[in-house]
Design a protein around this motif. Structure first.
Motif, short mmCIF file in Angstrom:
data_model
loop_
_atom_site.label_atom_id
_atom_site.label_comp_id
_atom_site.label_asym_id
_atom_site.label_seq_id
_atom_site.Cartn_x
_atom_site.Cartn_y
_atom_site.Cartn_z
N LEU A 26 15.68 -15.55 12.29
CA LEU A 26 16.23 -16.70 13.02
C LEU A 26 17.43 -17.27 12.27
O LEU A 26 18.37 -17.77 12.90
N ALA A 27 17.41 -17.19 10.96
CA ALA A 27 18.57 -17.66 10.19
C ALA A 27 19.82 -16.88 10.60
O ALA A 27 20.91 -17.44 10.71
N ARG A 28 19.65 -15.60 10.83
CA ARG A 28 20.80 -14.78 11.21
C ARG A 28 21.28 -15.08 12.62
O ARG A 28 22.40 -14.71 13.00
N PHE A 29 20.45 -15.71 13.42
CA PHE A 29 20.88 -16.14 14.75
C PHE A 29 21.59 -17.50 14.67
O PHE A 29 22.58 -17.74 15.34
N ALA A 30 21.03 -18.40 13.85
CA ALA A 30 21.32 -19.83 14.05
C ALA A 30 22.12 -20.50 12.95
O ALA A 30 22.53 -21.65 13.10
N VAL A 31 22.39 -19.81 11.86
CA VAL A 31 22.86 -20.55 10.69
C VAL A 31 24.25 -21.17 10.89
O VAL A 31 24.52 -22.27 10.39
N LEU A 32 25.09 -20.51 11.65
CA LEU A 32 26.41 -21.10 11.91
C LEU A 32 26.28 -22.29 12.87
O LEU A 32 26.97 -23.31 12.71
N ASP A 33 25.39 -22.16 13.84
CA ASP A 33 25.16 -23.28 14.77
C ASP A 33 24.56 -24.48 14.03
O ASP A 33 24.87 -25.63 14.35
N ILE A 34 23.69 -24.22 13.07
CA ILE A 34 23.13 -25.31 12.27
C ILE A 34 24.26 -26.02 11.52
O ILE A 34 24.35 -27.25 11.54
N HIS A 35 25.10 -25.23 10.89
CA HIS A 35 26.25 -25.80 10.19
C HIS A 35 27.03 -26.75 11.10
O HIS A 35 27.42 -27.85 10.71
N ASP A 36 27.24 -26.31 12.33
CA ASP A 36 28.12 -27.06 13.23
C ASP A 36 27.54 -28.40 13.68
O ASP A 36 28.30 -29.27 14.11
N VAL A 37 26.21 -28.56 13.60
CA VAL A 37 25.63 -29.85 14.02
C VAL A 37 25.47 -30.82 12.85
O VAL A 37 25.03 -31.97 13.06
N LEU A 38 25.81 -30.38 11.67
CA LEU A 38 25.62 -31.25 10.49
C LEU A 38 26.73 -32.28 10.37
O LEU A 38 27.84 -32.08 10.88
N GLY A 39 26.44 -33.36 9.66
CA GLY A 39 27.48 -34.32 9.29
C GLY A 39 28.40 -33.70 8.24
O GLY A 39 28.09 -32.65 7.67
N GLU A 40 29.53 -34.39 7.96
CA GLU A 40 30.56 -33.74 7.16
C GLU A 40 30.15 -33.39 5.72
O GLU A 40 30.34 -32.25 5.29
N PRO A 41 29.59 -34.33 4.97
CA PRO A 41 29.22 -33.93 3.59
C PRO A 41 28.18 -32.83 3.59
O PRO A 41 28.21 -31.94 2.73
N ASP A 42 27.28 -32.85 4.57
CA ASP A 42 26.25 -31.80 4.65
C ASP A 42 26.86 -30.45 4.99
O ASP A 42 26.39 -29.42 4.51
N GLN A 43 27.88 -30.45 5.83
CA GLN A 43 28.52 -29.17 6.19
C GLN A 43 29.06 -28.47 4.95
O GLN A 43 28.86 -27.27 4.77
N GLY A 61 9.34 -22.45 13.27
CA GLY A 61 10.47 -21.53 13.22
C GLY A 61 11.21 -21.46 14.55
O GLY A 61 12.44 -21.58 14.61
N PHE A 62 10.46 -21.27 15.61
CA PHE A 62 11.10 -21.15 16.93
C PHE A 62 11.74 -22.46 17.38
O PHE A 62 12.77 -22.47 18.04
N GLN A 63 11.11 -23.57 17.00
CA GLN A 63 11.68 -24.87 17.37
C GLN A 63 12.96 -25.14 16.60
O GLN A 63 13.92 -25.71 17.15
N TRP A 64 13.02 -24.73 15.38
CA TRP A 64 14.22 -24.80 14.55
C TRP A 64 15.38 -24.11 15.27
O TRP A 64 16.48 -24.69 15.41
N ALA A 65 15.13 -22.90 15.76
CA ALA A 65 16.17 -22.16 16.48
C ALA A 65 16.51 -22.84 17.80
O ALA A 65 17.68 -22.96 18.17
#
Lengths: 230, 230
Positions: A111-128, A189-193
């Motif tokens: 799931l990390a390989r599916f979602a990790v860029l999308d996760i990055h994109d929803v983060l606030g700036e310092p977290d990104q 895990g699935f909810q995370w994605a």
């Protein structure tokens, strides 16, 4: 006593996405315990509760602080023994660790390989900045290239779900007729994605998808209250 | 009441090799129950106990007949509740099904690709013909070609054992300090390979190998009494 669950969020505090926090959210509902949610971004975690933990979830129950999802589930089971059991006995507690081990090593990396860029994109700036640097170091590549071939990775993931699929095709939950913490472990895990990424990978008729829908509907739709990422 | 366990053997009746029969053998010892073993080749199974089952293990306990390893474990748990528990409660019973599902879909297919020709070679003559025909039909190829590249398949198997390895590296058994039926489920697969095939695939220092050795030593070395194939 008041219970507070510290959860991980991005810019939108109404969309907690950490798999481990979701496990605890459902565990609290399973136990019928009222709680309030307190949210934090990645870079705020070390400042929570006097720096008691480097990771969320953190649970405060009155004067007690517990961090990490499995430890919290064990704490809830021990502290509230007369409410519905999360493990169904000592054997269930022990084997829930195996379910966690399988989920962590089979589902989460995929799931990390599916979602990790999308996760990055929803983060606030310092977290990104923190997230990109720490993950790119761990992955040895950019977030963009880490997810580039995600469409090719769907089939291997679906195949690796077969041990779960075989069970939930013949009974409602891993726990049997009703869910146990083991279900919430995999659900997380699935909810995370689902919450962090619009990438679709589970065919709607897959028994795993139908089980996930059953989990989303639990406790007045606790999981479904946060809409899927679009 | 006298208990009889029907087990699968090849030409040597002292070397039961069915993974599912081994699960029950250890379950009976776990419960501290005396039993006698009765052996059969593949083609003799349909004639056992009036044709009550197409598969072994079959357990006769007085007037009761039960077939299939998990059903037998459930029967023993229900019938002998005051002896050491095989599941550690209802949650453990439910999650043992997940362990079985994982073992059946991860370990067994891999071990079959190591051992199936060696299994054929230890069978009696009528069983050899039945086994070759049925398995070659199922695999869509000869037994010889099915195992030809087994050396290349070791590494993927070792990798797929990671969910188990992570647990037994930090505690003695899946059940915790002591074993549960879940341990016997996974043990059965490795014992099947150990008794039927000389092919070595587990590095001696692998935490899974060390766990397997602990299982072999249980109950006065019940599993170790049958020497490894040479």
């Amino acid at each position: 006593m008041a219970i507070t669950l510290y959860e991980l969020v991005g810019r939108d505090a109404a969309r907690p996405f950490s798999p481990h926090c979701w496990k605890v959210r459902l565990a609290l509902r399973h136990k019928g315990l009222d709680f309030q949610s307190a949210t934090a971004g990645f870079t705020e975690i070390p400042g929570l509760e006097g720096g008691c933990s480097k990771i969320v979830p953190i649970l405060r129950d009155g004067e007690t602080l517990v961090a990490a999802s499995f430890a919290i589930a064990e704490y809830l089971e021990e502290t509230y023994p007369n409410r519905p059991s999360l493990f169904g006995g000592e054997g269930g507690r022990a084997l829930s660790r195996f379910v966690e081990s399988w989920s962590q090593r089979t589902i989460h990396p995929a799931l990390a390989r599916f979602a990790v860029l999308d996760i990055h994109d929803v983060l606030g700036e310092p977290d990104q900045a923190y997230f990109r640097e720490s993950r790119e170091k761990a992955f040895g590549t950019t977030l963009e290239s880490f997810v580039a071939d995600r469409a090719d990775r769907v089939e291997p993931l679906l195949k690796s779900l077969e041990p779960l699929r075989a069970i939930v095709a013949r009974q409602p939950f891993l726990g049997g007729d009703g869910p146990l913490f083991a279900d919430y472990i995999v659900f997380g895990g699935f909810q995370w994605a689902r919450v962090s990424s619009p990438f679709q990978f589970l065919p709607a008729e897959d028994p795993v998808a139908l089980w996930f829908e059953r989990c989303l509907a639990l406790y007045d739709g606790e999981g479904a209250k946060v809409p899927a990422a679009a």
